[in-house]
Scaffold this active site. Structure first.
Site, mmCIF file in Angstrom:
data_model
loop_
_atom_site.group_PDB
_atom_site.id
_atom_site.type_symbol
_atom_site.label_atom_id
_atom_site.label_comp_id
_atom_site.label_asym_id
_atom_site.label_seq_id
_atom_site.Cartn_x
_atom_site.Cartn_y
_atom_site.Cartn_z
ATOM 1 C CD1 TRP A 90 -2.969 1.479 0.916
ATOM 2 C CD2 TRP A 90 -1.374 2.421 2.152
ATOM 3 N NE1 TRP A 90 -3.409 2.730 1.273
ATOM 4 C CE2 TRP A 90 -2.442 3.339 2.039
ATOM 5 C CE3 TRP A 90 -0.254 2.803 2.886
ATOM 6 C CZ2 TRP A 90 -2.424 4.591 2.624
ATOM 7 C CZ3 TRP A 90 -0.238 4.064 3.469
ATOM 8 C CH2 TRP A 90 -1.314 4.937 3.338
ATOM 9 C CG HIS A 91 3.451 2.244 3.262
ATOM 10 N ND1 HIS A 91 2.893 1.178 3.934
ATOM 11 C CD2 HIS A 91 3.371 3.302 4.095
ATOM 12 C CE1 HIS A 91 2.497 1.596 5.134
ATOM 13 N NE2 HIS A 91 2.771 2.874 5.257
ATOM 14 N N GLY A 92 3.808 1.799 -1.357
ATOM 15 C CA GLY A 92 4.439 2.181 -2.606
ATOM 16 C C GLY A 92 4.731 0.998 -3.482
ATOM 17 C CG PHE A 142 3.368 6.388 1.027
ATOM 18 C CD1 PHE A 142 4.339 5.965 0.127
ATOM 19 C CD2 PHE A 142 3.763 6.690 2.308
ATOM 20 C CE1 PHE A 142 5.666 5.853 0.518
ATOM 21 C CE2 PHE A 142 5.079 6.580 2.714
ATOM 22 C CZ PHE A 142 6.030 6.169 1.813
#
Lengths: 475, 314
Positions: free
Chosen positions: A322-324, A475
């Site tokens: 999800w962060h990247g 993000f």
């Protein structure tokens, strides 16, 4: 538009008086217009994404509520997921998966000619997508009634304080607050302003002062001696904490001034004594979202030990992704998943060993906090590194202990400033556990005045004002 | 405010007034604290033994004046003074850009009896030098029109922010150094460490290094040289040593030297590859104390630090 910019100050100076001078629908439209302006200031073209996502989720929510047949409801929720995750997948992960696929084929000796696209990542897409998804999922689960007013729903999705970097607010928390009295209130203003100023201090004074040292070390990890890398990792752990929690504080404080109550997003995470606790203190709105919409639907801890571990790992891996769009984020999630699994496997045994050794309670607490912090820092190395090669260089250099002495510390003035600011932060957080500064600010007007003044002086004296974007924007 | 309170206009008025008084109290406190803090920090700057504090206190007379970026810090004053018996002053600072160096040198020449020789390391002619360093010198703008003008033209936001809040003026590493050197000399500001094996190895992986210099920098240098000459100062332009494997990676050093010689009319003494021992380097761009002494011996031997004959008459 970013909070730590002159543009935002001008925006707030215009937005707030007009907001409080309006009532009812006019205020609602003003909030929505302000939110779209806030987001469009970065790139107006991506407003269409938010608008489409808003319209489709609003319509699907209405239809789902009217529909009694389960298969039809299921089709509608799947459609909502496809749309939301489709946007996210295309803009955030298309090139990542294409590159990874090509690399995998090359590993089999094939040479596919696949082209990646020049895709701009819309700021905050992960945040507003998750926020919007929670609305339709809650309606599907019959935990939420659909919002009948489109403009209220559109304001919920795009509300400027939390649009680009959270906290991820649930519709069930946010939408009912439109019914509250949101007229001007001095107490709400002063307590909101105190949190905004504290957030600015954390961002511009602490996070942005630590950033140059961290950036230098990560740019060329092998060019610095071991001690510098150790300092850089500790600095990064506080940089990302102050950057992100600073944003959350500004968002929560701004919302409070406007008459909305947002959930807490950070609660002194580096004082956690185990990793389960860490995830109830770090980015709380995301971890609770992942718990409610991923971990529990997967079965949570209800189907035996093995499946619990599988569910933990899957949740943390997806949390990492999800962060990247980078394998280093996935690995960061993997590490945290492993920490949670290992803690469940051996946590109690470790506690018993400390009991057998007659560790006093304070020492046990200290050891637990230190271990959780150390392993969190290890994971941050991968989170910060653009690829595994840099992460390996950082860790190799750290563990070489080559030049591990004070003389080898580069730019001691920058380091001393960083240490001083971290010490100030920790002093506030440690004392806050007993004193609850927020409550003191509320109760004592004299303390409130003094704290405003001190924070403004500190921001002026320590702040870095280069309009550095918040880390979580990406993000 | 509760509903009950708001039902009484008098009480409502009282609460409104009370809150406005608190807002005014905050603003007054912030302003007074800022000015008081600014005054205290200003006293630190004025009384410090830091080089620029001494410069603007007119307490930096010397025979040999040095300038450069962090590589200029290797003009190790205690050693030169011990060997030559003449007074020295070094204006170098980490990442010093040419326009800032020009302002500081001119301020020194205006405020003091001109030195006999100015030695300038020309590797500060590089766009990679940190122009934002100028904002760090905000704490000296009250004492220098040149710095003030440069700052206003280059970073107006920071310049005016320093006028609005005096505390902001001291928000820099330059001020931190002034504070650190409040009661002690800064002349011992030089690396002690020896370049690490991993860093030596890392040099091999470095690509070609080119100076990124502009016509404006050359003009600024030429203006400083001319300004110094008019004051009767002999100017020596040098390229201080690099770690030899790194020196070999520099692509356009001949072009830089040629451009400087053309614009200033002075020769550039190239010592970029003059120190060979690994023990003399702190990293690949900087000599350490040992290397600095070896290099300074070389400069003395070559007559770069030699004063004109009329020194004895001063």
């Amino acid at each position: 538009m970013i909070f730590n910019s002159l543009t935002f100050l001008i925006f707030a100076a215009i937005f707030l008086p007009v907001y409080f001078s309006l009532k009812g629908r006019a205020r609602l439209f003003w909030s929505l217009a302000g939110s779209y302006l806030f987001y469009g200031w970065w790139d107006w073209r991506f407003l269409s994404l938010i608008a489409i996502s808003t319209m489709v989720d609003f319509i699907l929510g209405q239809k789902m509520a009217q529909e009694d047949e389960e298969p039809k409801r299921k089709r509608l929720i799947v459609l909502s997921m496809i749309l939301n995750l489709g946007f996210l997948g295309f803009f955030k992960y298309f090139n990542f998966f294409t590159d990874s696929f090509v690399t995998m084929l090359q590993g089999f000796g094939l040479d596919p000619s696949v082209h990646t696209l020049n895709i701009i990542l819309p700021v905050g897409i992960s945040f507003y997508t998750f926020q919007s998804m929670s609305y339709t999922i809650d309606i599907y689960r019959r935990q939420l009634e659909p919002e009948p007013d489109f403009w209220r729903f559109a304001t919920f999705v795009a509300f400027w304080p939390q649009l680009v970097a959270g906290p991820i607010v649930r519709a069930s928390d946010f939408l009912p607050q439109f019914k509250n009295d949101r007229s001007w209130d001095w107490d709400r203003f002063s307590s909101g302003m105190a949190q905004v100023l504290w957030g600015f201090f954390k961002k511009v004074a602490i996070a942005d002062s630590l950033a140059p040292f961290v950036d230098q070390c990560w740019a060329e990890p092998m060019a610095f001696t071991s001690i510098n890398l150790w300092i850089a990792v500790v600095f990064y752990s506080f940089q990302i904490y102050c950057d992100f929690s600073g944003y959350s504080d500004i968002a929560i404080g701004s919302a409070r001034i406007l008459g909305f109550r947002f959930p807490e997003n950070f609660r002194t995470p580096y004082f956690s004594q185990n990793f389960s606790e860490f995830w109830t203190r770090w980015h709380i709105s995301l971890s609770s979202w992942l718990r409610d919409y991923l971990y529990i639907p997967l079965g949570g801890n209800r189907d035996g030990v093995v499946k619990t571990y599988r569910n933990l790992m899957l949740t943390m891996l997806l949390g990492g992704l999800w962060h990247g769009a980078n394998w280093t984020f996935v690995f960061w999630g993997f590490l945290h998943g492993m920490y949670l699994v290992v803690q469940r496997l051996w946590g109690k045994t470790f506690g018993k060993i400390m009991d057998l050794l007659h560790f006093p309670k304070a020492l046990k607490t200290g050891v637990n906090i230190a271990l959780v912090y150390a392993f969190t820092c290890l994971a941050w190395v991968f989170f910060r590194s653009p690829d595994f090669s840099i992460a390996t260089d950082v860790l190799t250099n750290m563990l070489s202990f080559e030049g591990f002495n004070f003389v080898s510390v580069m730019n001691k003035f920058m380091v001393m400033k960083g240490v001083l600011l971290i010490a100030m932060l920790l002093a506030v957080e440690v004392t806050d556990l007993k004193i609850q500064w927020g409550g003191v600010v509320q109760r004592s007007p004299v303390f409130r005045v003094a704290s405003f003044a001190v924070l403004l002086w500190l921001i002026s004296f320590f702040g870095t004002f280069g309009s550095n974007a918040f880390i979580y924007f990406q993000f | 405010m509760t509903n009950q309170q708001s039902n009484h206009p008098g009480i409502e008025q009282f609460y409104k007034m009370k809150n406005i008084i608190w807002v005014i109290a905050v603003l007054v406190l912030v302003f007074l604290g800022d000015r008081l803090g600014g005054w205290v920090l200003g006293s630190v700057v004025e009384n410090s033994e830091f080089r620029y504090s001494r410069l603007y206190r007119n307490n930096a007379d010397c025979d040999l004046l040095f300038a450069g970026n962090s590589r200029g810090l290797i003009f190790y004053q205690p050693y030169i003074e011990e060997k030559t018996g003449v007074s020295t002053f070094n204006l170098s600072y980490n990442g010093m850009p040419m326009d800032l160096a020009a302002a500081l040198i001119k301020d020194h020449l205006d405020r003091h009896e001109p030195p006999k020789v100015l030695v300038l390391d020309v590797t500060l002619l590089d766009q990679r030098m940190d122009r934002r360093l100028l904002t760090g010198f905000n704490c000296y703008t009250p004492y220098s029109e040149r710095l003030s003008d440069l700052m206003r033209d280059s970073f107006p936001n920071d310049y005016y922010a320093g006028k609005v809040t005096h505390l902001y003026r001291y928000n820099s590493e330059v001020f931190q150094r002034a504070f650190y050197y409040l009661k002690k000399s800064d002349e011992d500001w030089l690396l002690d460490r020896v370049i690490s094996p991993s860093l030596q190895k890392d040099v091999e992986n470095q690509g070609v290094f080119d100076y990124d210099f502009t016509p404006e920098m050359l003009e600024s240098l030429a203006a400083v040289v001319e300004f110094a000459r008019q004051k009767g100062v002999r100017v020596e332009l040098v390229v201080n040593p690099y770690f030899p494997p790194f020196a070999q990676k520099i692509g356009n050093l001949p072009a830089l030297k040629m451009a400087i010689e053309k614009s200033t009319g002075l020769p550039v003494h190239d010592y970029s590859n003059s120190i060979s021992g690994v023990d003399g380097f702190g990293d690949y761009q900087h000599l350490n104390k040992t290397g600095a002494k070896e290099y300074l011996d070389r400069l003395m031997k070559d007559g770069i630090l030699e004063l004109p004959e009329d020194l004895s008459s001063r």
